[in-house]
Design a protein around this motif. Structure first.
Motif, mmCIF file in Angstrom:
data_model
loop_
_atom_site.group_PDB
_atom_site.id
_atom_site.type_symbol
_atom_site.label_atom_id
_atom_site.label_comp_id
_atom_site.label_asym_id
_atom_site.label_seq_id
_atom_site.Cartn_x
_atom_site.Cartn_y
_atom_site.Cartn_z
ATOM 1 N N GLY A 72 0.779 -1.223 0.000
ATOM 2 C CA GLY A 72 0.000 0.000 0.000
ATOM 3 C C GLY A 72 0.814 1.279 0.000
ATOM 4 O O GLY A 72 0.249 2.361 0.037
ATOM 5 N N SER A 73 2.111 1.197 -0.056
ATOM 6 C CA SER A 73 2.896 2.433 -0.054
ATOM 7 C C SER A 73 3.626 2.561 -1.387
ATOM 8 O O SER A 73 3.883 1.569 -2.062
ATOM 9 C CB SER A 73 3.902 2.430 1.090
ATOM 10 O OG SER A 73 4.971 1.566 0.757
ATOM 11 N N ILE A 74 3.953 3.791 -1.726
ATOM 12 C CA ILE A 74 4.692 3.993 -2.970
ATOM 13 C C ILE A 74 6.185 4.131 -2.724
ATOM 14 O O ILE A 74 6.942 4.511 -3.591
ATOM 15 C CB ILE A 74 4.182 5.227 -3.754
ATOM 16 C CG1 ILE A 74 4.322 6.485 -2.888
ATOM 17 C CG2 ILE A 74 2.780 5.014 -4.221
ATOM 18 C CD1 ILE A 74 4.114 7.741 -3.696
ATOM 19 N N GLU A 75 6.555 3.779 -1.506
ATOM 20 C CA GLU A 75 7.980 3.950 -1.175
ATOM 21 C C GLU A 75 8.862 3.076 -2.054
ATOM 22 O O GLU A 75 9.914 3.466 -2.525
ATOM 23 C CB GLU A 75 8.183 3.580 0.291
ATOM 24 C CG GLU A 75 9.575 3.873 0.800
ATOM 25 C CD GLU A 75 9.759 3.346 2.195
ATOM 26 O OE1 GLU A 75 8.760 3.141 2.891
ATOM 27 O OE2 GLU A 75 10.911 3.111 2.591
ATOM 28 N N GLY A 76 8.360 1.869 -2.264
ATOM 29 C CA GLY A 76 9.143 0.962 -3.087
ATOM 30 C C GLY A 76 9.283 1.460 -4.512
ATOM 31 O O GLY A 76 10.341 1.386 -5.118
ATOM 32 N N VAL A 77 8.181 2.012 -5.027
ATOM 33 C CA VAL A 77 8.223 2.464 -6.411
ATOM 34 C C VAL A 77 9.141 3.666 -6.557
ATOM 35 O O VAL A 77 9.898 3.798 -7.512
ATOM 36 C CB VAL A 77 6.799 2.822 -6.888
ATOM 37 C CG1 VAL A 77 6.815 3.107 -8.356
ATOM 38 C CG2 VAL A 77 5.872 1.673 -6.594
ATOM 39 N N LEU A 78 9.086 4.568 -5.582
ATOM 40 C CA LEU A 78 9.953 5.748 -5.665
ATOM 41 C C LEU A 78 11.410 5.339 -5.549
ATOM 42 O O LEU A 78 12.280 5.862 -6.242
ATOM 43 C CB LEU A 78 9.610 6.728 -4.544
ATOM 44 C CG LEU A 78 8.294 7.467 -4.722
ATOM 45 C CD1 LEU A 78 8.054 8.362 -3.533
ATOM 46 C CD2 LEU A 78 8.303 8.271 -5.991
ATOM 47 N N GLY A 79 11.684 4.384 -4.651
ATOM 48 C CA GLY A 79 13.053 3.896 -4.547
ATOM 49 C C GLY A 79 13.510 3.281 -5.852
ATOM 50 O O GLY A 79 14.645 3.441 -6.274
ATOM 51 N N GLY A 80 12.574 2.581 -6.502
ATOM 52 C CA GLY A 80 12.919 1.984 -7.785
ATOM 53 C C GLY A 80 13.259 3.029 -8.824
ATOM 54 O O GLY A 80 14.186 2.879 -9.605
ATOM 55 N N LEU A 81 12.498 4.131 -8.845
ATOM 56 C CA LEU A 81 12.787 5.190 -9.810
ATOM 57 C C LEU A 81 14.160 5.786 -9.560
ATOM 58 O O LEU A 81 14.911 6.075 -10.481
ATOM 59 C CB LEU A 81 11.727 6.286 -9.719
ATOM 60 C CG LEU A 81 10.392 5.994 -10.396
ATOM 61 C CD1 LEU A 81 9.452 7.157 -10.180
ATOM 62 C CD2 LEU A 81 10.586 5.755 -11.869
ATOM 63 N N GLU A 82 14.453 5.956 -8.278
ATOM 64 C CA GLU A 82 15.749 6.551 -7.955
ATOM 65 C C GLU A 82 16.888 5.625 -8.376
ATOM 66 O O GLU A 82 17.887 6.051 -8.938
ATOM 67 C CB GLU A 82 15.809 6.826 -6.459
ATOM 68 C CG GLU A 82 17.046 7.597 -6.044
ATOM 69 C CD GLU A 82 17.151 7.690 -4.540
ATOM 70 O OE1 GLU A 82 16.094 7.685 -3.884
ATOM 71 O OE2 GLU A 82 18.282 7.732 -4.040
ATOM 72 N N GLU A 83 16.717 4.349 -8.107
ATOM 73 C CA GLU A 83 17.760 3.400 -8.481
ATOM 74 C C GLU A 83 17.927 3.340 -9.990
ATOM 75 O O GLU A 83 19.034 3.279 -10.504
ATOM 76 C CB GLU A 83 17.420 2.010 -7.955
ATOM 77 C CG GLU A 83 17.564 1.890 -6.461
ATOM 78 C CD GLU A 83 17.355 0.470 -5.989
ATOM 79 O OE1 GLU A 83 17.333 -0.432 -6.842
ATOM 80 O OE2 GLU A 83 17.214 0.287 -4.786
ATOM 81 N N ALA A 84 16.811 3.371 -10.694
ATOM 82 C CA ALA A 84 16.900 3.302 -12.152
ATOM 83 C C ALA A 84 17.632 4.509 -12.697
ATOM 84 O O ALA A 84 18.425 4.402 -13.621
ATOM 85 C CB ALA A 84 15.494 3.215 -12.757
ATOM 86 N N SER A 85 17.377 5.683 -12.093
ATOM 87 C CA SER A 85 18.060 6.870 -12.615
ATOM 88 C C SER A 85 19.544 6.819 -12.298
ATOM 89 O O SER A 85 20.376 7.259 -13.077
ATOM 90 C CB SER A 85 17.434 8.135 -12.047
ATOM 91 O OG SER A 85 17.694 8.212 -10.666
#
Lengths: 468, 389
Positions: free
Chosen positions: A54-67
């Motif tokens: 239920g949190s977007i923390e994982g997705v945001l972390g993923g975006l950061e890692e991808a960048s």
């Protein structure tokens, strides 16, 4: 994201121009893509999906890692939208480089689309480039030319000392860009400067072109032919738009390879392209021209040691009184710093560390792969092998270890392209897991894998080659 | 707000010294330590090292330490304790609740001793326990197969840890000479365009974590991992991490160059008398951090450094070497058949004893042959720099 906004404005204009009741059709786009290339790269914050908890923390972390990963993987477009990882196969590269940097100091460089102006930004980036270039290629030489008012001017001569170039570049800030650039004159002057370079080194020209024209006194195609004959490789970075003549120059001098001409989209892209030139270029084995004239040579070089004297003596390179320095191995003349050419007997003097600095180009570190949850569960890694920081725990839904769950599992937690869903990255040789920061550090700064180095004689590292 | 009680709180923050992270790489090559057993056994050296670590922690309460051991076939963390060790520890102690902590050394609990300063006790217990575990799990096969030590591996692991620690405590990246790898706009030599910018400004020092590495080395031959070791040394140079070296035995080989390249200190204790005073050397030479070193006269500055390279074919030290332009391997004499030993490419051999260009060559028919391979070849191309005949 200033460049994204610019593109948005353009699309708005396009739509308002067509606004007569018809919706914009897809006929203006290539058939196989539903979206324009820039749209795919745009950041869509409203489309982020929540993770299983239920949190977007994982997705945001993923975006950061991808960048983070994107920054050091070079984008290699092969027709369709594709991301190829940086080429880490050991290739033969030109380590001893003779490079000429050609600037555009024409009136097109007064444009302010790259802040503060194209001219000043280019000079700033070039100063960083010079430092990085000599750090990565300590035995190479660099020269700088400029194109102004239809002439080619000499900004600094070919030398191996970065401070000369940086001082000359700082003086160039005061010069106001004026006139039209001339590619032919610049290439002719570059050819003259590279005429006396020995054949075992590479001969490269890097042109930064901001204008959309080139005003030449003669036929530029003749100049291109002569450059090909002299084995000069030209690389062009455009700042405005793609030009046919630039593509042709790059294609002909690089043996048909199209990738040496690129146009910078914004400041970050411009900087990345400029910095990617510091990596030694690949020497193609298929280049029959190069094979005919055998480029490789055995060079005689001296490895002096540093001495510290009680009384100061004159150095041979400047004539200053100094208390220490390096003695040439052949004629015992004292030079101040290395790498240098002995002023007395013309022997190249270097330290073995200068040669060692280029080894990581010849034996690059292989890329690490992303680890899915199932593999993370299998390996049971809780800490990054390099920095001992903890990984997110494997979620309970994967504890069953059921292979059939794979497809469903992927759909549930979708992270950004290029980022691992479990935040783990694995080295295929030794099997250790690392975090994203160690991934970036080891590939950009260290060029060693901690796992392979810490487990003796398990991985097939290339280090064994040197021992022979 | 400050004027209410007439104190000026802003000034006190700048007087706090920067925290310092000291990473110690201990070389535990069993062969080499066995040779030193009569003058300086490993237990005594570790005891000296523990006193040194306590001194480092006592100087500034924010100082930190990390210890890596470079064994004969692996490189392991002694402190902070890695998570796998914590789990083993917990199982062997029967201590259930500590087993789940993927921690950094916190889960290893020392026995309670009221008279010992707790951080010292914790550190000492962790290091001794992990070192004992390392020695117990070393097999005779491992020792006999690898005669040397994994220094490159230990250095790499230490560097990965240091990078992570520095990045997490230094959010500011503007105008520093530290290369911040996760910032796309940083470059070697710093972002500042003025090369004379000295970034050791005291106003920033209280936020920055200064790091240094101390290598206690007893082994000699490190030639197999030459490339990896050099990569690690250049990474230290880029991140401005000084490498200090305390050499108890063995050839200096590359560690002297490492200390010189990164502005560290190199000390060699060559006789048993000097080794007996190991703690004194540690305290006087290696305890001051980067800020203090600017104001002290550090040892090892007056000597020259041996930079000569070793040739790849015979491992002889050479003054003048022959370098392959493709793979940069160094040879001590011109190759017999013109083929590089490493990359296998055919190398054109110049006439290394040729007469200098100023001497006019007698015109011979053979001169026409040189023009065949490309009329635009420069007069000196493909040939070596002229040497005095």
């Amino acid at each position: 994201m200033a460049s994204d906004q610019e593109f948005d404005d353009q699309s708005d204009e396009e739509e308002s121009g067509v606004r007569d009741g018809r919706r914009r059709t897809m006929t203006s786009r290539p058939k196989d893509r539903g979206q324009a290339r820039w749209e795919e790269a745009a950041n869509r914050n409203w489309e982020l999906q929540e993770g299983a908890d239920g949190s977007i923390e994982g997705v945001l972390g993923g975006l950061e890692e991808a960048s983070k990963r994107k920054r050091y993987y070079s984008w290699n477009w092969c027709g369709r939208l594709g991301l190829l990882l940086k080429d880490t196969t050991p290739l033969q590269r030109g380590i001893i480089r003779h490079t000429l940097l050609v600037f555009d100091i024409s009136s097109a460089m007064n444009e302010k689309d790259l802040r503060p102006t194209r001219h000043l930004l280019t000079i700033n980036y070039t100063i960083m480039f010079v430092r990085e270039f000599f750090e990565q290629n300590p035995i190479s030489q660099l020269g700088i030319l400029g194109m102004r008012e239809g002439l080619a001017i000499r900004v600094s001569d070919m030398s191996g000392n970065p401070n000369d170039h940086i001082a000359a570049l700082k003086l160039l800030r005061a010069t106001e860009p004026k006139g039209n650039p001339s590619l032919q004159n610049a290439l002719d002057m570059a050819r003259a400067a590279l005429y006396h370079t020995p054949s075992h080194g590479t001969r490269e020209v890097v042109v930064v072109l901001g204008a959309l024209l080139s005003s030449d006194p003669g036929d530029i195609h003749d100049t291109i032919k002569v450059c090909v004959r002299d084995r000069i490789r030209v690389r062009i970075i455009g700042l405005a738009a793609r030009m046919h003549i630039c593509a042709e120059i790059c294609r002909k001098t690089n043996g048909g390879d199209e990738s040496y001409y690129s146009v910078a989209v914004d400041e970050v892209d411009y900087r990345q392209q400029l910095m990617s030139i510091t990596t030694p270029p690949v020497l193609r084995a298929t280049d029959t021209e190069a094979q005919k004239q055998n480029q490789a040579a055995l060079l005689m070089m001296g490895f002096p040691s540093r001495i510290v004297e009680e009384k100061p003596t004159l150095c041979a390179c400047h004539g200053n009184l100094t208390r220490g320095g390096y003695l040439c191995s052949r004629c015992k003349a004292k030079v101040c710093n290395l790498p240098a050419t002995c002023p007395t007997c013309d022997l190249t003097l270097i330290l073995s560390t200068h040669l060692a600095r280029s080894y990581h180009h010849l034996f690059p570190l292989r890329n690490w792969v992303e680890v899915p949850w199932s593999r993370a569960r299998q390996k049971g890694s809780t800490q990054c092998f390099g920095c001992l920081s903890s990984f997110p725990a494997v979620p309970a839904q994967y504890d069953g270890g059921n292979g059939g769950e794979h497809g469903k599992a992927r759909a549930r937690t979708k992270r950004a392209e290029g980022a691992s869903e479990s935040s783990r990255y694995e080295c295929e040789t030794c099997g250790s897991h690392f975090c994203i920061d160690c991934d970036v550090t080891c590939h950009e700064v260290l060029h060693n894998c901690p796992g392979c180095q810490s487990r003796g004689h398990v991985g097939g590292e290339e280090g064994a080659v040197v021992g022979g | 707000m400050n004027a209410v009680d007439a104190t000026d709180r802003a000034a006190t923050q700048e007087e706090v010294e920067a925290p310092s992270l000291l990473t110690i790489i201990l070389d535990t090559n069993p062969h080499a330590w066995a040779l030193l057993a009569d003058s300086l056994p490993l237990s005594k050296a570790v005891a000296n090292l523990l006193v040194f670590i306590n001194a480092h922690l006592a100087i500034n309460y924010a100082n930190r330490v990390a210890v890596v051991v470079s064994h004969s076939e692996r490189a392991e963390w002694l402190y902070p304790t890695p998570a796998d060790a914590t789990l083993e520890q917990a199982h062997s102690n029967g201590d259930g609740e500590n087993g789940n902590r993927a921690g950094t050394g916190g889960a290893v609990q020392p026995p309670d001793d009221a008279n010992k300063y707790r951080p010292f006790a914790q550190l000492e217990y962790a290091i001794m326990t992990n070192l004992q575990r390392l020695m117990c799990t070393t097999t005779p096969a491992a020792i006999s197969s690898a005669p040397s030590t994994m220094l490159a591996g230990a250095l790499t692991r230490a560097l990965a840890y240091i990078s992570k620690q520095s990045a997490s405590t230094n959010p500011t990246t503007t105008a520093t000479t530290h290369f911040n790898y996760s910032d796309p706009s940083s470059v070697a030599g710093g972002n500042s365009l003025n090369p004379s910018d000295d970034t050791t400004t005291t106003s920033r020092s209280n936020q920055r974590l200064t790091t240094r590495i101390l290598i206690v080395s007893v082994s000699g031959d490190l030639a197999e991992t030459y490339i990896e070791l050099m990569n690690a040394i250049f990474a230290c140079q880029r991140l401005s991490i000084p490498i200090d070296v305390l050499k108890l035995a063995g050839d200096p080989t590359f560690l002297q160059q490492a200390a010189d390249t990164t502005n560290g200190i190199y000390l060699s204790l060559s006789n048993p008398l000097a080794r007996a005073g190991m703690l004194q050397y540690l305290m006087f030479a290696f305890l001051p951090d980067a800020a203090a070193r600017e104001r002290l006269v550090m040892p090892g500055e007056g000597e020259g450094v041996d930079f000569r390279a070793a040739c790849f074919c015979h491992k002889r030290v050479v003054d003048i070497g022959f370098v392959c332009s493709i793979c940069l391997s160094i040879f001590c004499e011109p190759l017999a058949d013109g083929t590089c030993l490493l990359c296998g490419s055919h190398l054109s051999m110049a006439n290394y004893g040729q007469k200098p260009v100023v001497v006019a060559r007698p015109k011979k028919k053979g001169k026409k042959k040189r023009v065949v391979d490309g009329g635009v070849e420069t007069p000196g191309s493909g040939r070596e720099t002229p040497a005095p005949g």
